[in-house]
Design an enzyme around this catalytic site. Structure first.
Site, PDB file in Angstrom:
ATOM      1  N   PRO A  28       2.089  11.137  -2.394  1.00  0.00           N
ATOM      2  CG  PRO A  28       4.304  10.686  -2.931  1.00  0.00           C
ATOM      3  CD  PRO A  28       2.894  10.419  -3.382  1.00  0.00           C
TER       4      PRO A  28
ATOM      5  CB  THR B  11      -4.435   5.681   0.577  1.00  0.00           C
ATOM      6  OG1 THR B  11      -3.490   6.755   0.455  1.00  0.00           O
ATOM      7  CG2 THR B  11      -3.744   4.469   1.177  1.00  0.00           C
TER       8      THR B  11
ATOM      9  CD  GLU C  90      -2.655   1.231   2.573  1.00  0.00           C
ATOM     10  OE1 GLU C  90      -3.528   0.329   2.648  1.00  0.00           O
ATOM     11  OE2 GLU C  90      -2.454   2.086   3.474  1.00  0.00           O
TER      12      GLU C  90
ATOM     13  CE  LYS D  45     -17.829  -3.556   5.308  1.00  0.00           C
ATOM     14  NZ  LYS D  45     -16.738  -2.623   5.721  1.00  0.00           N
TER      15      LYS D  45
ATOM     16  NE  ARG E 259     -17.234   6.690   7.928  1.00  0.00           N
ATOM     17  CZ  ARG E 259     -17.204   7.025   9.224  1.00  0.00           C
ATOM     18  NH1 ARG E 259     -18.301   6.864   9.963  1.00  0.00           N
ATOM     19  NH2 ARG E 259     -16.098   7.465   9.783  1.00  0.00           N
TER      20      ARG E 259
END
Length: 610
Positions: free
Chosen positions: A24, A51, A20, A175, A110
């Site tokens: 930056p 992310t 992951e 989910k 979320r």
């Protein structure tokens, strides 16, 4: 390729792993992250993930980075996607942007609330939870068959503590039933409770792959911030092992690698867990060492000589009907050679030597916002700023300030350890700042609210319990530094004194909410204010103050005022005060370069009239 398909087809005797990364904060960090990902890709991860950023703050950079790794470098990429601050239509835009770049995997979340909001609040009412993203993608003819969807799980409970364990398991089941293909978990440092949680997940009838999140400890201070912000439980044995070595960054990093190896061996030994998700914090060496110690890196595949030909002729076709791997077209041959050069292996038999190894380790001891802004790890979220407290916790800790005198009093209470955090720090005042406490008190009583500082240090041992850092056997140095919020009229007096009496020893940056920046530092100037010398190594600079890093932090610092103000009702005295401070005050950063005189900075600022 879809991650679910890759997991199903995976038949190696060792578990798979994914890496992951986060986008930056600076352009230079972004540029330097790409070769870092390229080097780590030689370890053959099953995929990487990118992310989305708190509050969706990095959506453009996230899509750009994921697009580069997927389209340009051919690394299967999982794009994180959150509900936070997603205006109507923005989810579609993000999914289309991912699809056109060849991305087939998303992690539906979320997301965290954006800074300056009281609670997590949906912008688009149809996206209030991660499950809403899953349902939406699965119901869309445009996206349903294209995307493999992952969801998050929290073995130790969600940080918001909105439900109990059974309720959390039911949410996870919903989910998966809605169409999720795999699960990525929050990080943890205790293997036994995690394995018990896995059994409970399976007992609920959830059969999709569970990929546990693992983050090797990088530094002691960042670890403390991380576990506080994420609510992660840490076994007493881990804290007991860290405390005696907490002042030796290299030993902490080594311990972090060993702990990660132990945890991974335990959770994969049962055969229930087939893969690991490494949270890299945009650093490479620790993850690389973990994989080496697990002996998961494997050897390079045996390469065969192949005939380069546009198309096999009749005789060649007869001979190679069942041996197509011996023929390659010119374009593929060129791309393969280029890729091999780009992704050249970085595992070095002689650590600390060689250009590639240096590229992997030059920022191995990041210092949050004070690190090198060119580092991919610059300003990692767990090392940045802010308290991480909820509204309830913040009100309990900081009360109800209604005047600037109240704010001065609060800062003094923090300096005196009467409160354990401030809006700008999740931890108490550091031991080294306690050595300059009288000076910080005097500045604060002037209405200059200090938020960061360090004393001058001239060659302390690297193992010193207060000032030490880095490997044993070295010496560390610091220039006196302080950062505070100040009214504009006081800033003008400070600038005048620096100009008239600084004699080149004093450099400063000042910035406000409106985007103005004032400084006497040359445009390309870089102030290294902490450095160390260690046996067999080049000089290491861990704290650097320069225009780019200051401006990046300045924006973050003023957003913290907005977050704090949001704890109080609209129109309240508290909110009006904090918003006025945000609008009117300047953030000032001052360095005195004479590190051989411990009192140089404080004498300059406090003696005489401004």
């Amino acid at each position: 390729m879809k991650l679910s398909d890759k997991i199903a087809a995976y038949n190696s005797s060792r578990p798979f792993y994914t890496f992951e990364f986060f986008p930056p904060r600076t352009d230079q960090g972004f540029e330097n992250l790409i070769p870092r990902i390229s080097r780590l890709s030689t370890l053959n991860p099953l995929a990487i993930s990118v992310t989305w950023g708190a509050g969706g703050s990095t959506r453009e950079r996230s899509i750009d980075l994921a697009g580069l790794t997927q389209s340009d470098y051919g690394i299967d990429t999982v794009l994180h996607l959150t509900c936070t601050n997603m205006l109507p239509g923005m989810v579609d835009d993000a999914l289309r942007a991912a699809k056109v770049r060849g991305i087939q995997n998303v992690l539906a979340l979320r997301g965290d609330p954006s800074r300056g909001t009281e609670h997590w609040t949906p912008v688009d009412s149809q996206f209030t939870r991660g499950i809403d993203l899953v349902k939406y993608i699965r119901s869309s003819p445009e996206f349903s068959s294209h995307f493999c969807i992952g969801v998050a799980a929290y073995p130790e409970g969600h940080p918001d503590r909105e439900t109990d364990e059974d309720g959390s398991l039911n949410v996870l089941k919903e989910k998966v039933d809605a169409g999720a293909d795999f699960i990525v978990t929050q990080l943890f440092y205790d293997a036994d409770p995690f394995l018990e949680w896995v059994d409970k997940v399976r007992a609920k009838g959830i059969t999709v792959p569970i990929i546990p999140g693992v983050m090797p400890i990088q530094t002691y201070s960042s670890f403390l911030r991380l576990i506080k912000l994420c609510g992660v439980k840490v076994p007493p044995s881990v804290m007991a092992a860290l405390e005696p070595i907490c002042h030796d960054d290299q030993l902490v990093k080594d311990y972090g690698v060993g702990l990660a190896v132990d945890i991974i061996r335990k959770i994969t030994s049962t055969g229930t867990i087939k893969g690991i998700h490494f949270c890299t914090l945009n650093l490479e060496k620790s993850v690389q060492l973990v994989i080496e110690k697990l002996q998961w890196a494997g050897s390079s595949p045996t390469m065969k000589n192949r005939l380069i030909a546009d198309a096999p002729g009749p005789m060649i076709h007869v001979q190679l009907t069942n041996s197509s791997d011996l023929v390659i077209d010119p374009t593929t041959a060129t791309n393969t050679a280029t890729s091999a050069l780009t992704f050249k292996q970085t595992l070095d038999p002689d650590p600390g030597r060689g250009e590639l190894n240096n590229a992997a380790t030059w920022d191995d001891f990041p210092n949050g916002r004070f690190g090198d802004y060119k580092s991919p790890a610059f300003g990692a979220q767990d090392q940045w700023g802010g308290s991480g407290l909820s509204q309830y916790e913040g009100l309990s800790e900081w009360g109800h300030p209604k005047s600037t005198d109240d704010l001065t009093s609060l800062v003094l209470r923090y300096l005196h350890s009467e409160v354990s955090s401030s809006p700008f720090s999740s931890l108490p005042l550091s031991p080294e700042s306690l050595t300059i406490l009288p000076h910080l008190e005097q500045l604060t009583k002037r209405g200059w609210w200090t938020i960061s500082s360090q004393p001058a240090v001239d060659g302390a041992c690297s193992t010193d319990e207060v000032f030490g850092w880095g490997p044993r056997g070295g010496y560390v140095y610091q220039k006196g530094f302080v950062e505070f919020f100040v009214a504009e009229q006081d800033l003008e007096k400070i600038e005048k004194k620096i100009k008239e009496k600084g004699q080149g020893w004093v450099h400063y940056f000042a910035g406000n909410l409106q985007g103005k920046c004032r400084s006497n530092v040359p445009d390309d100037g870089r102030n290294a204010v902490t450095w160390g010398m260690f046996p067999g190594q080049e000089i290491t600079q861990t704290t650097i103050i320069e225009r780019e890093s200051f401006l990046t932090w300045k924006d973050e610092a003023f957003s913290i005022w907005a977050e704090w103000a949001s704890f109080y009702p609209p129109g309240s005295e508290e909110r009006e005060l904090l918003n006025s401070v945000r609008m009117e005050r300047w953030l000032v950063s001052i360095v005195h370069h004479d590190y051989k005189r411990p009192d140089a900075l404080w004498t300059f600022l406090l003696d005489g009239e401004l």
